[in-house]
Design a protein around this motif. Structure first.
Motif, mmCIF file in Angstrom:
data_model
loop_
_atom_site.group_PDB
_atom_site.id
_atom_site.type_symbol
_atom_site.label_atom_id
_atom_site.label_comp_id
_atom_site.label_asym_id
_atom_site.label_seq_id
_atom_site.Cartn_x
_atom_site.Cartn_y
_atom_site.Cartn_z
ATOM 1 N N TYR A 3 -38.450 21.364 55.332
ATOM 2 C CA TYR A 3 -37.578 20.775 56.353
ATOM 3 C C TYR A 3 -38.425 20.470 57.579
ATOM 4 C CZ TYR A 3 -33.975 22.492 53.305
ATOM 5 O OH TYR A 3 -33.206 22.721 52.203
ATOM 6 N N HIS A 4 -38.276 19.268 58.084
ATOM 7 C CA HIS A 4 -38.971 18.841 59.295
ATOM 8 C C HIS A 4 -37.994 18.953 60.452
ATOM 9 C CE1 HIS A 4 -42.472 17.328 57.127
ATOM 10 N NE2 HIS A 4 -41.599 17.104 56.163
ATOM 11 N N TYR A 5 -38.513 19.157 61.633
ATOM 12 C CA TYR A 5 -37.664 19.269 62.810
ATOM 13 C C TYR A 5 -36.960 17.940 63.058
ATOM 14 C CZ TYR A 5 -36.088 20.151 67.520
ATOM 15 O OH TYR A 5 -35.296 20.305 68.630
ATOM 16 N N ARG A 67 -43.918 22.930 63.154
ATOM 17 C CA ARG A 67 -44.346 22.616 61.788
ATOM 18 C C ARG A 67 -43.147 22.601 60.843
ATOM 19 N NH1 ARG A 67 -48.079 25.813 64.265
ATOM 20 N NH2 ARG A 67 -50.263 25.217 64.112
ATOM 21 N N PRO A 68 -43.295 21.972 59.676
ATOM 22 C CA PRO A 68 -42.224 22.014 58.669
ATOM 23 C C PRO A 68 -42.003 23.444 58.173
ATOM 24 C CG PRO A 68 -43.847 20.327 58.121
ATOM 25 C CD PRO A 68 -44.416 21.136 59.246
ATOM 26 N N TYR A 96 -33.640 22.239 62.504
ATOM 27 C CA TYR A 96 -34.157 21.934 61.163
ATOM 28 C C TYR A 96 -33.051 21.566 60.176
ATOM 29 C CZ TYR A 96 -38.873 23.410 62.357
ATOM 30 O OH TYR A 96 -40.121 23.494 62.915
ATOM 31 N N GLN A 160 -32.096 15.321 56.819
ATOM 32 C CA GLN A 160 -33.515 15.024 57.025
ATOM 33 C C GLN A 160 -33.808 13.534 57.044
ATOM 34 O OE1 GLN A 160 -36.421 17.328 57.281
ATOM 35 N NE2 GLN A 160 -34.687 18.536 58.020
#
Length: 165
Positions: A3-5, A67-68, A96, A160
């Motif tokens: 998961y990316h921010y 970071r992811p 996230y 996402q």
């Protein structure tokens, strides 16, 4: 899944690239936080599978160093019969927006440090991005309606995805 921010860019910028989350290697790493008995912390599971914890008032993106992550949310600990135990875990991270399926990463990270996971997320949060306006929504009470524009939200996870794509 990583998961990316996806939260507000201003929060990510303020958090910078320094990881404020403290890696947990054993249950005793949590003892300083448990001086008052029970504690709730912000947590992430890093891309590498490491459990990182930070003060409950910390942003998940700061805990992860921008970071992811494999999972993010809040975690509660207590001392019972002289042992550190996990009492509750949620996937509530509006930065996230992790799926409930991220539970496996949490359970694996807890077991890796010698802690028994709970039965699952409590609360178990569902996030959706509105395809009409791009707003990120935390679905409550099973109502899949955008709080920004009142459009119906998709049944499938899409938090996402980049708006407009």
């Amino acid at each position: 899944m990583l998961y990316h921010y996806v939260g507000p860019r201003s929060i990510a910028a303020r958090s910078g690239a320094a990881v404020c989350g403290v890696p947990v290697s054993t249950p005793t790493d949590l003892l300083p936080r448990l001086s008052s008995g029970n504690v709730t912390v912000t947590f992430v599971v890093s891309a590498e599978g490491t459990l990182l914890v930070a003060d409950r008032h910390s942003e998940h993106v700061a805990c992860a160093g921008n970071r992811p992550v494999r999972a993010a949310g809040e975690m509660c600990f207590a001392i019972e019969r002289g042992r550190v135990v996990v009492t509750r875990v949620s996937n509530q991270s509006t930065g996230y927006c992790p799926e409930p399926d991220s539970w496996d990463a949490v359970a694996d990270a807890l077991r890796a440090v010698g802690l028994e996971p709970t039965a699952g997320f409590d609360p178990r949060c569902e996030f959706r991005r509105c395809v009409a306006c791009g707003w990120l929504n935390l679905v409550k009470h099973g109502v899949f309606e955008c709080v920004g524009c009142r459009a119906d939200l998709p049944d499938e996870y899409n938090a996402q995805e980049t708006p407009g794509k």
